[in-house]
Design a protein around this motif. Structure first.
Motif, PDB file in Angstrom:
ATOM      1  N   SER A 179       0.810  -1.219   0.000  1.00  0.00           N
ATOM      2  CA  SER A 179       0.000   0.000   0.000  1.00  0.00           C
ATOM      3  C   SER A 179       0.842   1.267   0.000  1.00  0.00           C
ATOM      4  CB  SER A 179      -0.938   0.008   1.217  1.00  0.00           C
ATOM      5  OG  SER A 179      -0.194  -0.044   2.422  1.00  0.00           O
ATOM      6  N   THR A 180       2.130   1.139   0.337  1.00  0.00           N
ATOM      7  CA  THR A 180       3.021   2.314   0.343  1.00  0.00           C
ATOM      8  C   THR A 180       3.820   2.429  -0.957  1.00  0.00           C
ATOM      9  OG1 THR A 180       4.870   1.114   1.369  1.00  0.00           O
ATOM     10  CG2 THR A 180       3.235   2.118   2.853  1.00  0.00           C
ATOM     11  N   LEU A 199      -8.223  -3.701   0.505  1.00  0.00           N
ATOM     12  CA  LEU A 199      -7.054  -3.419   1.340  1.00  0.00           C
ATOM     13  C   LEU A 199      -5.962  -4.460   1.127  1.00  0.00           C
ATOM     14  CD1 LEU A 199      -8.811  -2.368   4.687  1.00  0.00           C
ATOM     15  CD2 LEU A 199      -7.808  -0.871   2.944  1.00  0.00           C
ATOM     16  N   THR A 249      -5.393   1.830   0.044  1.00  0.00           N
ATOM     17  CA  THR A 249      -5.164   2.348   1.400  1.00  0.00           C
ATOM     18  C   THR A 249      -6.444   2.705   2.143  1.00  0.00           C
ATOM     19  OG1 THR A 249      -4.870   4.573   0.464  1.00  0.00           O
ATOM     20  CG2 THR A 249      -2.885   3.236   0.812  1.00  0.00           C
ATOM     21  N   SER A 250      -7.539   2.864   1.416  1.00  0.00           N
ATOM     22  CA  SER A 250      -8.798   3.245   2.077  1.00  0.00           C
ATOM     23  C   SER A 250      -9.973   2.849   1.199  1.00  0.00           C
ATOM     24  CB  SER A 250      -8.834   4.756   2.331  1.00  0.00           C
ATOM     25  OG  SER A 250      -8.907   5.467   1.100  1.00  0.00           O
ATOM     26  N   THR A 309     -10.373   5.462  -1.871  1.00  0.00           N
ATOM     27  CA  THR A 309      -9.482   5.254  -3.016  1.00  0.00           C
ATOM     28  C   THR A 309      -9.816   3.947  -3.730  1.00  0.00           C
ATOM     29  OG1 THR A 309      -7.842   4.240  -1.537  1.00  0.00           O
ATOM     30  CG2 THR A 309      -7.610   6.588  -2.012  1.00  0.00           C
TER      31      THR A 309
END
Length: 378
Positions: free
Chosen positions: A287-288, A348, A353-354, A357
């Motif tokens: 996710s990053t 997820l 990330t949410s 999004t």
């Protein structure tokens, strides 16, 4: 002489090709690692066959311990994991891959224990010990007639998930050839065990088939279809030789490391590697993940990552990555393994990330919200 020469060439090619796949950054991926291990296993089987022809086992009896290990148990496992890693974009079951090697481990331990008696003479089994070995041998036989056929057959169902027709074609051919060798070996071994049939001539033919698989994999699976669309550029890339210039390729000045800038197409080496990172290593589940992380993996600048993605796909980097995440979610929706997952959990786990999004990206890619897509796809 010609026969053993062909076998030795195939053994050498299989080992070298396997090492190239494992060591080269262009070839290296989770799926290709299993392909490399499959080539190593074929090479070991051929090497044992050559030792038998050359009567090496007569001069060095202890080598029988290596020969008696059923390396063939590794072939369906590596082949299945190769195809599985090509089709499983979620990466959920990676931690259970060791299960496919249990039959080989059982077979290897049983054969080594038996050979320490019959080959090495380290000890001698008692009558009761021989009975136990006999029972364990029946379990070993049961594993052979169930495990070896099952994984190749199941792989045919998994391969339907591949969307690239060219990729599907060559992998299906590879699966068919290896399956043929495995089934023929199994039938021949059973005939030799149960019917006292001389299997030497049949095994020699199967050895030739194995050499063909190695040669074919080298040319079709790796060289022709995967990473050789610009052969000169790949040679330069692998050898890291910036002194050579090629048509349609221009090295960006004052940029370390060097980047090929001119005429960016889908054949671009860095884009091919990015595709492998997404398809095989599932980097999009991070996710990053951002341009900088991808640039570090590719060994180029973040700006050049954007340029490659924008030029080839027509979309920005974020949308390119989100497309893989959306595809992963869609696969989860169609897989009964994830029936207990909520849509948000799927999103997820795929790298979003949410919820905002996730829903926004999903609708941009599919034209539907996740709920709408799930309802219409039932």
């Amino acid at each position: 002489m010609i026969y053993t020469t062909l076998l030795n060439i195939a053994i050498f090619q299989g080992i070298v090709l396997g090492l190239v796949i494992l060591k080269s950054s262009l070839f290296n991926s989770n799926s290709n690692k299993y392909l490399a291990c499959l080539l190593f296993t074929l090479s070991i089987k051929l090497l044992n066959h050559v030792f038998e022809i050359q009567q090496v086992f007569t001069s060095y009896p202890l080598l029988h311990i290596i020969d008696n290990i059923e390396w063939v148990f590794l072939m369906p496992a590596f082949l299945f994991l190769f195809i599985k890693s090509r089709t499983d974009h979620t990466g959920k079951w990676k931690q259970k891959n060791y299960l496919y090697f249990i039959p080989f481990a059982y077979s290897a331990v049983l054969n080594i224990i038996n050979d320490l008696d019959h080959v090495a003479g380290v000890y001698t089994f008692s009558e009761s010990g021989n009975r136990i070995i006999g029972i364990l041998g029946l379990i070993h036989l049961f594993l052979a007639v169930t495990f070896i056929p099952f994984l190749p057959v199941y792989s045919y169902f998994m391969i339907r998930r591949l969307k690239d027709s060219q990729e599907k074609k060559w992998i299906l051919t590879l699966l068919t050839m290896v399956s043929f060798v495995l089934f023929a070996w199994l039938i021949t071994a059973l005939a030799g065990l149960l019917l006292d049939y001389d299997i030497s001539s049949t095994m020699s033919v199967l050895a030739l088939c194995a050499t063909f698989i190695i040669h074919w994999t080298s040319y079709i699976g790796i060289y022709k279809y995967k990473l050789a669309k610009n052969k000169e550029a790949i040679s330069n890339f692998l050898n890291n030789d910036p002194a050579i210039s090629y048509p349609n390729l221009q090295i960006v000045e004052n940029n370390t490391p060097q980047e090929y800038k001119e005429s960016i197409t889908a054949d671009n080496l860095y884009f091919q590697k990015l595709e492998l990172l997404c398809k095989d290593q599932h980097i999009y589940t991070d996710s990053t993940l951002n341009r900088e992380k991808v640039a570090e993996k590719l060994g180029i600048s973040a700006g050049y990552v954007s340029q490659i993605v924008n030029t080839i796909t027509g979309d920005n980097f974020a949308h390119y990555i989100n497309q893989y995440r959306v595809e992963a979610v869609k696969e989860m929706m169609s897989n009964s393994e994830y029936d207990n997952y909520t849509l948000l959990t799927m999103g997820l786990e795929s790298g979003f990330t949410s919820k905002t999004t996730f829903y926004k990206a999903f609708k941009k890619v599919t034209g539907q919200t996740p709920n709408e897509y799930k309802n219409t796809s039932k």
